[in-house]
Structures are given as structure tokens and as C-alpha cells.
Motif scaffolding. Structure first.
Motif, PDB file in Angstrom:
ATOM      1  N   TRP A   1       2.698  -6.229 -11.937  1.00 30.47           N
ATOM      2  CA  TRP A   1       1.521  -5.353 -11.901  1.00 30.47           C
ATOM      3  C   TRP A   1       1.908  -3.942 -12.319  1.00 30.47           C
ATOM      4  O   TRP A   1       1.216  -3.314 -13.106  1.00 30.47           O
ATOM      5  CB  TRP A   1       0.916  -5.378 -10.499  1.00 30.47           C
ATOM      6  N   TRP A   2       3.051  -3.440 -11.786  1.00 29.96           N
ATOM      7  CA  TRP A   2       3.536  -2.109 -12.168  1.00 29.96           C
ATOM      8  C   TRP A   2       3.756  -2.056 -13.677  1.00 29.96           C
ATOM      9  O   TRP A   2       3.347  -1.106 -14.345  1.00 29.96           O
ATOM     10  CB  TRP A   2       4.856  -1.781 -11.467  1.00 29.96           C
ATOM     11  N   ALA A   3       4.435  -3.060 -14.219  1.00 30.27           N
ATOM     12  CA  ALA A   3       4.749  -3.089 -15.650  1.00 30.27           C
ATOM     13  C   ALA A   3       3.469  -3.108 -16.495  1.00 30.27           C
ATOM     14  O   ALA A   3       3.394  -2.455 -17.540  1.00 30.27           O
ATOM     15  CB  ALA A   3       5.620  -4.303 -15.981  1.00 30.27           C
TER      16      ALA A   3
ATOM     17  N   ARG B   1       7.896 -10.055  -7.281  1.00 29.79           N
ATOM     18  CA  ARG B   1       7.776 -10.238  -8.738  1.00 29.79           C
ATOM     19  C   ARG B   1       6.350  -9.983  -9.212  1.00 29.79           C
ATOM     20  O   ARG B   1       6.148  -9.475 -10.308  1.00 29.79           O
ATOM     21  CB  ARG B   1       8.283 -11.604  -9.158  1.00 29.79           C
ATOM     22  N   ASP B   2       5.342 -10.334  -8.388  1.00 28.56           N
ATOM     23  CA  ASP B   2       3.952 -10.086  -8.769  1.00 28.56           C
ATOM     24  C   ASP B   2       3.644  -8.594  -8.752  1.00 28.56           C
ATOM     25  O   ASP B   2       2.935  -8.088  -9.632  1.00 28.56           O
ATOM     26  CB  ASP B   2       2.988 -10.829  -7.839  1.00 28.56           C
TER      27      ASP B   2
ATOM     28  N   LEU C   1       0.824  -1.207   0.000  1.00 22.48           N
ATOM     29  CA  LEU C   1       0.000   0.000   0.000  1.00 22.48           C
ATOM     30  C   LEU C   1       0.862   1.262   0.000  1.00 22.48           C
ATOM     31  O   LEU C   1       0.541   2.230  -0.681  1.00 22.48           O
ATOM     32  CB  LEU C   1      -0.942   0.004   1.204  1.00 22.48           C
ATOM     33  N   GLU C   2       1.960   1.236   0.754  1.00 23.55           N
ATOM     34  CA  GLU C   2       2.870   2.383   0.775  1.00 23.55           C
ATOM     35  C   GLU C   2       3.501   2.581  -0.597  1.00 23.55           C
ATOM     36  O   GLU C   2       3.598   3.708  -1.082  1.00 23.55           O
ATOM     37  CB  GLU C   2       3.956   2.179   1.825  1.00 23.55           C
ATOM     38  N   GLU C   3       3.933   1.494  -1.218  1.00 26.23           N
ATOM     39  CA  GLU C   3       4.614   1.607  -2.513  1.00 26.23           C
ATOM     40  C   GLU C   3       3.683   2.120  -3.605  1.00 26.23           C
ATOM     41  O   GLU C   3       4.086   2.939  -4.427  1.00 26.23           O
ATOM     42  CB  GLU C   3       5.201   0.255  -2.934  1.00 26.23           C
TER      43      GLU C   3
ATOM     44  N   LYS D   1      -8.285  -6.186 -10.385  1.00 21.52           N
ATOM     45  CA  LYS D   1      -7.247  -5.324 -10.960  1.00 21.52           C
ATOM     46  C   LYS D   1      -6.035  -5.136 -10.047  1.00 21.52           C
ATOM     47  O   LYS D   1      -5.118  -4.402 -10.390  1.00 21.52           O
ATOM     48  CB  LYS D   1      -7.830  -3.940 -11.271  1.00 21.52           C
ATOM     49  N   ALA D   2      -6.022  -5.771  -8.890  1.00 25.29           N
ATOM     50  CA  ALA D   2      -4.937  -5.598  -7.913  1.00 25.29           C
ATOM     51  C   ALA D   2      -3.832  -6.626  -8.164  1.00 25.29           C
ATOM     52  O   ALA D   2      -4.052  -7.639  -8.841  1.00 25.29           O
ATOM     53  CB  ALA D   2      -5.478  -5.758  -6.499  1.00 25.29           C
TER      54      ALA D   2
END
Length: 61
Positions: free
Chosen positions: A53-55, A48-49, A13-15, A31-32
Motif C-alpha cells: 500500500w505504501w509503495a 507485506r500488504d 494507524l500509528e504508522e 483505498k485502504a
């Protein structure tokens, strides 16, 4: 090993700079980032997950 790090939900959550409520709404829509529920009930997210998700959600500037 890279990618085997498991983050606490608080760290995720912080990231991603998101409230817990907003995260769970995102999760309800599928979508998470992928999460893991441990036998003791705690939730973790593999690094890695979260990186995948970021990518997936990057927007070309």
C-alpha cells in the motif's frame, strides 16, 4: 519470515498517522490497505500488504 508479520489496526494507524475514522472512510472507498478479520473479530494487516500500500501511494519527489 518477512511479510508474514500481522499488525494490529492500532499499529497500522500509528504508522500511517491516521485516525480510525479517517481510515474507515478510506476503507469504504476501497483505498485502504488490505485487512484480515480473525475468527475472534479482531482485525490485522499483513506487513507485506501495508508495504505494498505504501509503495502504491508513494509520490515521486
Amino acid at each position: 519470515m518477512a511479510g508474514t508479520e500481522k499488525l494490529k489496526l492500532r499499529e497500522v494507524l500509528e504508522e500511517i498517522d491516521m485516525s480510525r475514522a479517517a481510515f474507515y472512510r478510506l476503507r469504504a472507498r476501497g483505498k485502504a490497505p488490505k485487512l484480515i478479520k480473525l475468527p475472534n473479530g479482531q482485525i490485522r494487516c499483513r506487513r507485506r500488504d501495508l508495504d505494498a500500500w505504501w509503495a502504491e501511494h508513494e509520490i515521486a519527489a
